[in-house]
Design a protein around this motif. Structure first.
Motif, short mmCIF file in Angstrom:
data_model
loop_
_atom_site.label_atom_id
_atom_site.label_comp_id
_atom_site.label_asym_id
_atom_site.label_seq_id
_atom_site.Cartn_x
_atom_site.Cartn_y
_atom_site.Cartn_z
N LYS A 1 0.98 -1.49 -0.36
CA LYS A 1 -0.29 0.23 0.21
C LYS A 1 0.68 1.22 -0.14
O LYS A 1 1.88 1.24 0.74
N LYS B 1 -12.00 -1.24 -8.56
CA LYS B 1 -10.53 -1.45 -9.06
C LYS B 1 -10.17 -0.79 -10.18
O LYS B 1 -10.46 -1.20 -11.16
N PHE C 1 -5.96 12.37 -7.22
CA PHE C 1 -7.31 11.71 -7.93
C PHE C 1 -8.57 12.38 -7.27
O PHE C 1 -8.51 12.91 -5.93
N MET D 1 -5.19 1.04 -8.29
CA MET D 1 -6.20 2.59 -6.93
C MET D 1 -7.30 1.73 -6.66
O MET D 1 -8.28 0.69 -7.55
N PHE E 1 -7.17 12.12 -12.47
CA PHE E 1 -6.25 11.85 -12.62
C PHE E 1 -5.18 13.53 -12.64
O PHE E 1 -5.83 13.44 -13.87
N SER F 1 -7.78 3.38 -1.77
CA SER F 1 -5.82 2.71 -1.70
C SER F 1 -5.61 2.76 -2.99
O SER F 1 -6.36 3.10 -3.84
N VAL F 2 -4.22 3.03 -2.65
CA VAL F 2 -3.56 2.94 -3.86
C VAL F 2 -2.33 2.11 -3.76
O VAL F 2 -1.92 2.53 -2.44
N ASP F 3 -2.02 1.00 -4.52
CA ASP F 3 -1.50 -0.47 -4.21
C ASP F 3 -0.29 -0.46 -5.63
O ASP F 3 -0.95 0.46 -6.38
N LEU G 1 -3.59 1.80 -12.73
CA LEU G 1 -3.22 2.84 -13.57
C LEU G 1 -2.61 2.90 -15.04
O LEU G 1 -1.40 1.81 -15.08
N ALA H 1 3.18 2.30 -8.69
CA ALA H 1 2.25 2.39 -8.00
C ALA H 1 1.28 1.45 -8.98
O ALA H 1 1.54 1.51 -10.39
N LYS I 1 1.02 8.22 -13.11
CA LYS I 1 2.37 7.42 -12.32
C LYS I 1 3.33 8.89 -12.20
O LYS I 1 4.44 9.06 -13.15
N THR J 1 3.44 7.95 -7.09
CA THR J 1 2.54 6.68 -7.74
C THR J 1 3.14 6.36 -8.85
O THR J 1 3.19 5.48 -9.16
#
Length: 293
Positions: free
Chosen positions: A56, A171, A185, A118, A145, A206-208, A174, A115, A179, A112
């Motif tokens: 995360k 979900k 966002f 999201m 974004f 959540s951005v993962d 991205l 990333a 990035k 990001t």
């Protein structure tokens, strides 16, 4: 990979045609050795789980707005259109009676660069004691974004006004354009009937990062004997359909300007034109191969 894989455990293989488990070329223990005149020699692993846990980068759990958002308009903390449970969402039912003041939430800038996706919870289009149903086709929510601190916005996804009548988790993968070292966002409802109508709620963002999966193995041809054919090669393939179809783990590509034109161009001029093939020449000693999946 997600799970450990012991190549010496016979239970880890569906079959290995033309191969035997034995010591070879001063190997550290047993190796899977292929020899003889068999036309096609191959080894097929059992089905492997390659999914890795994500890391995360940014999370908002539905508590403090001020530390996670640069701007929120037309929404306040509340329950996501339910009469019970936690007030862990931003409930958007404000604005004005003309429906001309947008309802939106903008995150703070997030790094990001690594990333992968999201995710967030959202509900709209449902009628309850807290929410008036979103029945206006123009009252959908758009996701954007910005890599320019909100001075300009790029569309990411449109959510139809009636697409999430339950509190759904959405979900979004991205794109590379999203990035950067400072990406924010936005969720925005640009049109609604009037204040108090076309309600929606946003929660748990959540951005993962998606860690790279790697496959690593040791490989040797003919153990310094020099007897292998110059045309000998090993190719690595994968199947996600229980062995019914196969494809190279890394697809064939050609350096920019190379041929044939029917083969996709590699992203780098230094890439080999068949990344999932290893030829005998120069590989007659043990080498460790690492392949990104």
């Amino acid at each position: 990979m997600y799970e450990a894989f012991d190549p010496i455990n016979e239970n880890n293989w569906v079959f290995y045609h033309g191969g035997t488990l034995r010591s070879y070329c001063s190997s550290a223990g047993q190796a899977l050795v292929f020899s003889g005149s068999s036309y096609a020699r191959s080894a097929t692993t059992r089905q492997l789980l390659l999914k890795l846990p994500s890391t995360k980068i940014f999370t908002w759990d539905g508590t403090d707005i001020s530390s996670s958002f640069a701007s929120v308009s037309g929404g306040t903390m509340g329950r996501p259109c339910t009469s019970t449970g936690l007030s862990d969402a931003i409930l958007f039912n404000g604005g004005n009676d003309q429906g001309t003041v947008s309802r939106h939430a903008d995150t703070r800038d997030i790094n990001t660069t690594v990333a992968g996706f999201m995710s967030f919870n959202i509900i709209m289009g449902v009628s309850s004691d807290l929410c008036e149903s979103t029945d206006n086709p123009r009252a959908g929510v758009k996701v954007y974004f910005s890599t320019k601190k909100g001075s300009s916005w790029t569309p990411l996804q449109n959510l139809a006004y009636n697409a999430h009548e339950t509190y759904d988790n959405v979900k979004i993968n991205l794109p590379n354009a999203a990035k950067s070292t400072a990406t924010r966002f936005r969720w925005i409802q640009e049109s609604y009937s009037k204040k108090g109508s076309d309600t929606w709620a946003l929660g748990k963002i959540s951005v993962d990062a998606s860690p790279d999966s790697q496959l690593q193995f040791d490989l040797v041809f003919d153990c310094n004997a020099g007897g292998a054919s110059v045309d000998s090669y090993v190719q690595l393939q994968m199947s996600t359909e229980r062995n019914t179809t196969w494809q190279h783990v890394n697809a064939f590509c050609r350096p920019p300007g190379g041929s044939p034109s029917s083969v996709p161009t590699c992203t780098s001029a230094t890439e080999f034109n068949a990344p999932s093939r290893w030829f005998w020449h120069g590989n007659d000693r043990w080498m460790t191969v690492t392949v990104s999946l």
